[in-house]
Design a protein around this motif. Structure first.
Motif, PDB file in Angstrom:
ATOM      1  N   GLU A 166      23.158 -25.369 -14.373  1.00  0.00           N
ATOM      2  CA  GLU A 166      24.536 -26.115 -14.255  1.00  0.00           C
ATOM      3  C   GLU A 166      25.186 -25.647 -13.019  1.00  0.00           C
ATOM      4  N   ARG A 167      25.048 -24.796 -12.367  1.00  0.00           N
ATOM      5  CA  ARG A 167      25.654 -24.390 -11.219  1.00  0.00           C
ATOM      6  C   ARG A 167      25.178 -25.113 -10.152  1.00  0.00           C
ATOM      7  N   THR A 168      23.613 -25.196 -10.117  1.00  0.00           N
ATOM      8  CA  THR A 168      23.016 -26.127  -9.196  1.00  0.00           C
ATOM      9  C   THR A 168      23.493 -27.553  -9.115  1.00  0.00           C
ATOM     10  N   VAL A 169      23.479 -28.184 -10.495  1.00  0.00           N
ATOM     11  CA  VAL A 169      23.983 -29.478 -10.597  1.00  0.00           C
ATOM     12  C   VAL A 169      25.409 -29.678 -10.070  1.00  0.00           C
ATOM     13  N   ALA A 170      26.285 -28.667 -10.379  1.00  0.00           N
ATOM     14  CA  ALA A 170      27.547 -28.753  -9.592  1.00  0.00           C
ATOM     15  C   ALA A 170      27.549 -28.744  -8.235  1.00  0.00           C
ATOM     16  N   TRP A 171      26.648 -28.132  -7.651  1.00  0.00           N
ATOM     17  CA  TRP A 171      26.667 -27.737  -6.218  1.00  0.00           C
ATOM     18  C   TRP A 171      26.127 -29.066  -5.372  1.00  0.00           C
ATOM     19  N   ILE A 172      24.995 -29.659  -6.080  1.00  0.00           N
ATOM     20  CA  ILE A 172      24.451 -30.822  -5.501  1.00  0.00           C
ATOM     21  C   ILE A 172      25.172 -31.993  -5.459  1.00  0.00           C
ATOM     22  N   SER A 173      25.743 -32.008  -6.739  1.00  0.00           N
ATOM     23  CA  SER A 173      26.718 -33.314  -7.140  1.00  0.00           C
ATOM     24  C   SER A 173      27.973 -33.115  -6.634  1.00  0.00           C
ATOM     25  N   GLY A 174      28.409 -32.041  -6.085  1.00  0.00           N
ATOM     26  CA  GLY A 174      29.712 -31.734  -5.607  1.00  0.00           C
ATOM     27  C   GLY A 174      31.080 -31.608  -6.707  1.00  0.00           C
ATOM     28  N   VAL A 175      30.576 -31.530  -7.971  1.00  0.00           N
ATOM     29  CA  VAL A 175      31.578 -31.471  -8.965  1.00  0.00           C
ATOM     30  C   VAL A 175      32.483 -30.186  -8.626  1.00  0.00           C
ATOM     31  N   GLU A 176      33.689 -30.049  -9.347  1.00  0.00           N
ATOM     32  CA  GLU A 176      34.096 -28.766  -9.090  1.00  0.00           C
ATOM     33  C   GLU A 176      33.979 -27.870 -10.294  1.00  0.00           C
ATOM     34  N   HIS A 177      33.820 -28.219 -11.353  1.00  0.00           N
ATOM     35  CA  HIS A 177      33.582 -27.315 -12.593  1.00  0.00           C
ATOM     36  C   HIS A 177      32.154 -27.643 -13.262  1.00  0.00           C
ATOM     37  N   VAL A 178      31.838 -26.543 -13.895  1.00  0.00           N
ATOM     38  CA  VAL A 178      30.370 -26.661 -14.324  1.00  0.00           C
ATOM     39  C   VAL A 178      30.441 -27.564 -15.726  1.00  0.00           C
ATOM     40  N   ARG A 179      31.694 -27.491 -16.435  1.00  0.00           N
ATOM     41  CA  ARG A 179      31.916 -28.255 -17.597  1.00  0.00           C
ATOM     42  C   ARG A 179      31.323 -29.742 -17.499  1.00  0.00           C
ATOM     43  N   GLU A 180      31.375 -30.418 -16.352  1.00  0.00           N
ATOM     44  CA  GLU A 180      30.771 -31.675 -16.089  1.00  0.00           C
ATOM     45  C   GLU A 180      29.304 -31.662 -16.044  1.00  0.00           C
ATOM     46  N   THR A 181      29.066 -30.858 -15.952  1.00  0.00           N
ATOM     47  CA  THR A 181      27.184 -30.733 -15.678  1.00  0.00           C
ATOM     48  C   THR A 181      26.233 -30.458 -16.679  1.00  0.00           C
ATOM     49  N   ILE A 182      26.695 -30.485 -17.764  1.00  0.00           N
ATOM     50  CA  ILE A 182      26.108 -30.237 -18.956  1.00  0.00           C
ATOM     51  C   ILE A 182      26.528 -31.472 -20.096  1.00  0.00           C
ATOM     52  N   PRO A 183      25.852 -31.717 -20.872  1.00  0.00           N
ATOM     53  CA  PRO A 183      26.322 -32.894 -22.014  1.00  0.00           C
ATOM     54  C   PRO A 183      27.210 -32.477 -22.873  1.00  0.00           C
ATOM     55  N   PHE A 184      26.987 -31.250 -23.359  1.00  0.00           N
ATOM     56  CA  PHE A 184      28.370 -30.988 -24.178  1.00  0.00           C
ATOM     57  C   PHE A 184      28.244 -29.464 -23.983  1.00  0.00           C
ATOM     58  N   PRO A 185      29.339 -29.108 -22.910  1.00  0.00           N
ATOM     59  CA  PRO A 185      29.569 -27.641 -22.789  1.00  0.00           C
ATOM     60  C   PRO A 185      30.184 -27.027 -23.817  1.00  0.00           C
ATOM     61  N   ARG A 186      29.703 -25.526 -23.723  1.00  0.00           N
ATOM     62  CA  ARG A 186      30.189 -24.500 -24.620  1.00  0.00           C
ATOM     63  C   ARG A 186      30.957 -23.558 -23.863  1.00  0.00           C
ATOM     64  N   LEU A 187      32.336 -23.535 -23.835  1.00  0.00           N
ATOM     65  CA  LEU A 187      33.088 -22.895 -23.072  1.00  0.00           C
ATOM     66  C   LEU A 187      33.946 -21.742 -24.098  1.00  0.00           C
ATOM     67  N   LEU A 188      34.760 -20.672 -23.497  1.00  0.00           N
ATOM     68  CA  LEU A 188      35.260 -19.639 -24.265  1.00  0.00           C
ATOM     69  C   LEU A 188      35.935 -20.334 -25.422  1.00  0.00           C
ATOM     70  N   ASN A 189      36.620 -21.339 -25.258  1.00  0.00           N
ATOM     71  CA  ASN A 189      37.476 -21.882 -26.522  1.00  0.00           C
ATOM     72  C   ASN A 189      37.110 -23.318 -26.903  1.00  0.00           C
ATOM     73  N   ARG A 190      35.749 -23.518 -26.679  1.00  0.00           N
ATOM     74  CA  ARG A 190      35.418 -24.730 -26.971  1.00  0.00           C
ATOM     75  C   ARG A 190      34.164 -24.814 -27.797  1.00  0.00           C
ATOM     76  N   LEU A 191      34.032 -25.410 -28.751  1.00  0.00           N
ATOM     77  CA  LEU A 191      32.719 -25.555 -29.643  1.00  0.00           C
ATOM     78  C   LEU A 191      32.704 -26.954 -30.214  1.00  0.00           C
ATOM     79  N   TYR A 192      33.792 -27.723 -29.870  1.00  0.00           N
ATOM     80  CA  TYR A 192      33.655 -29.198 -30.246  1.00  0.00           C
ATOM     81  C   TYR A 192      33.799 -30.158 -29.183  1.00  0.00           C
ATOM     82  N   PRO A 193      33.258 -31.091 -29.012  1.00  0.00           N
ATOM     83  CA  PRO A 193      32.458 -31.840 -30.118  1.00  0.00           C
ATOM     84  C   PRO A 193      30.917 -31.095 -29.954  1.00  0.00           C
TER      85      PRO A 193
END
Length: 430
Positions: A403-430
């Motif tokens: 995901e960090r590699t996708v973020a870097w190569i694509s130039g997006v700021e946040h890794v949450r956009e680089t995985i289909p359904f991100p799992r973050l500290l406060n996110r398990l949905y959807p």
């Protein structure tokens, strides 16, 4: 003939049918422009009132966003289109009408979009990121298959941890403790002793309470492991691999990179070899840059890594970290007992570490001492220690965070956009 949008270049001048969704539309009294997507790409369909029956034109004007359709038309070349082609529509058949689609062309907040991630994936930007992710995965398999590596799948449920259990998700495995894997490395070392050169590609989990733009709770790792391979040889594999995936994206994802507004001139410079500095040199450099807070023996944070990376146009290796801040399995440097044969690869443009790797300890007694020093004497690592009893060899490996590699190569700021359904500290949905 039913085709996909990605195939239209083969059917210029011919009438075709495409199964698609309506991403957006605009119309005047005499013409309607339909922005169509089918998963393989985006194309504009042009409906001219004077050239179709009235029912088709009225249908085209009234279609709602994300309605599914069969659109029939003639493929035309169009230099004004980023895609290079458009469809002169002759017929529209509605499959299912979408009503009140929640993500409209207006601006939406991040939390709203994350709550609707299952739909946000349909947007042109997210489509581009996912296509780049897919190309990196394709190029990864190509790189390792072409070099004689065997793909091996380590377990996701484990009874031990490569780097301690403080950041692991614990679960019950019937009547004993188990953990979700934070790395397949230890198992890949066993596989390398059987198959020589191996790589894994799978999900890993870190129960790290971090909210930075670089961190996910669940992420995917590519983890090669190589028998009869010393640290320096491993570094060459790493830089060749990263060069390969970047150049593959440049070759095969030009439209996606353009959609994201990525400055491709920066990516064109990503070719092996990569610069290297030692941890000692990095500390000295940071002091010169005014980072008085960091001292020898500290690990680097995001500001430190970014400051170092800004001095280079390519990813940079930071080598030979202090033994005390690295995992138990890393081989000590031959000339110093206080540092180990390891390297982190720091991506340019502030994206941080994308690879961590090292030569592994291959001496039985030394590894046993290290396990004891780290309090790992429960017996859970007995099988790992046994790899050093039966024909041990020098071996090295590394892990690349997808995901960090996708973020870097694509130039997006946040890794949450680089995985289909991100799992973050406060996110398990959807």
């Amino acid at each position: 003939m039913k085709i996909t949008i990605s195939e239209v270049n083969k059917y210029v001048g011919e009438e075709v049918t495409i199964g698609a969704w309506l991403a957006n539309k605009r119309s005047s009294g005499k013409i309607a422009f339909l922005q169509l997507r089918d998963g393989t790409g985006f194309i504009q369909g042009v409906v001219v009132k004077a050239e179709v029956v009235e029912d088709v034109f009225q249908k085209a004007k009234s279609i709602t966003q994300e309605t599914s359709l069969y659109v029939t038309g003639v493929v035309r070349e169009d230099e004004r289109s980023p895609f290079g082609y458009e469809l002169t529509v002759t017929n529209v058949e509605v499959i299912h009408e979408a009503v009140d689609y929640p993500i409209t062309p207006k601006e939406h907040g991040t939390e709203f979009l994350m709550d609707h991630r299952h739909l946000w994936l349909r947007s042109k930007r997210q489509h581009a990121v996912m296509k780049i992710r897919n190309e990196i995965i394709r190029a990864t398999y190509e790189f390792y298959n072409d070099r004689g590596f065997a793909k091996v799948d380590p377990p996701i449920l484990t009874g031990s941890a490569p780097e301690g259990t403080t950041e692991l998700f614990a679960t019950k495995y019937f009547d004993e403790d188990a953990y979700l894997s934070q790395s397949g490395q230890l198992y890949m070392e066993a596989a390398a002793m059987a198959l020589g050169k191996v790589f894994s590609f799978g999900p890993t989990f870190r129960a790290e309470k971090s909210k930075t733009r670089r961190h996910l709770i669940e992420f995917w790792m590519i983890e090669p492991e190589m028998a009869f391979t010393e640290h320096e040889e491993s570094l060459k594999v790493q830089e060749e691999y990263v060069s390969h995936i970047v150049q593959s994206v440049l070759k095969n994802c030009q439209l996606e990179l353009k959609t994201l507004g990525r400055d491709t001139s920066k990516l064109e410079q990503i070719k092996a070899p990569f610069p290297r500095i030692s941890y000692d040199e990095a500390i000295e450099f940071l002091h010169e840059k005014g980072f008085d807070d960091i001292k020898w023996g500290d690990d680097f944070g995001a500001p430190h890594e970014t400051a170092i990376a800004e001095s280079y146009d390519k990813p940079v290796f930071i080598t030979n970290y202090p033994k005390a801040i690295k995992p138990f399995y890393m081989q000590p440097a031959p000339d110093r007992d206080d540092v180990v044969l390891c390297a982190d690869l720091i991506a340019p443009e502030g994206y941080g570490e994308i690879i961590g790797g090292s030569e592994r300890i291959h001496d039985y007694e030394l590894l046993k001492q290290q396990l004891e020093a780290h309090g790992l004497t429960s017996g859970a690592y007995e099988w790992y220690l046994e790899l050093r009893k039966y024909g041990s060899v020098p071996h090295s490996g590394f892990g690349l965070g997808l995901e960090r590699t996708v973020a870097w190569i694509s130039g997006v700021e946040h890794v949450r956009e680089t995985i289909p359904f991100p799992r973050l500290l406060n996110r398990l949905y959807p």
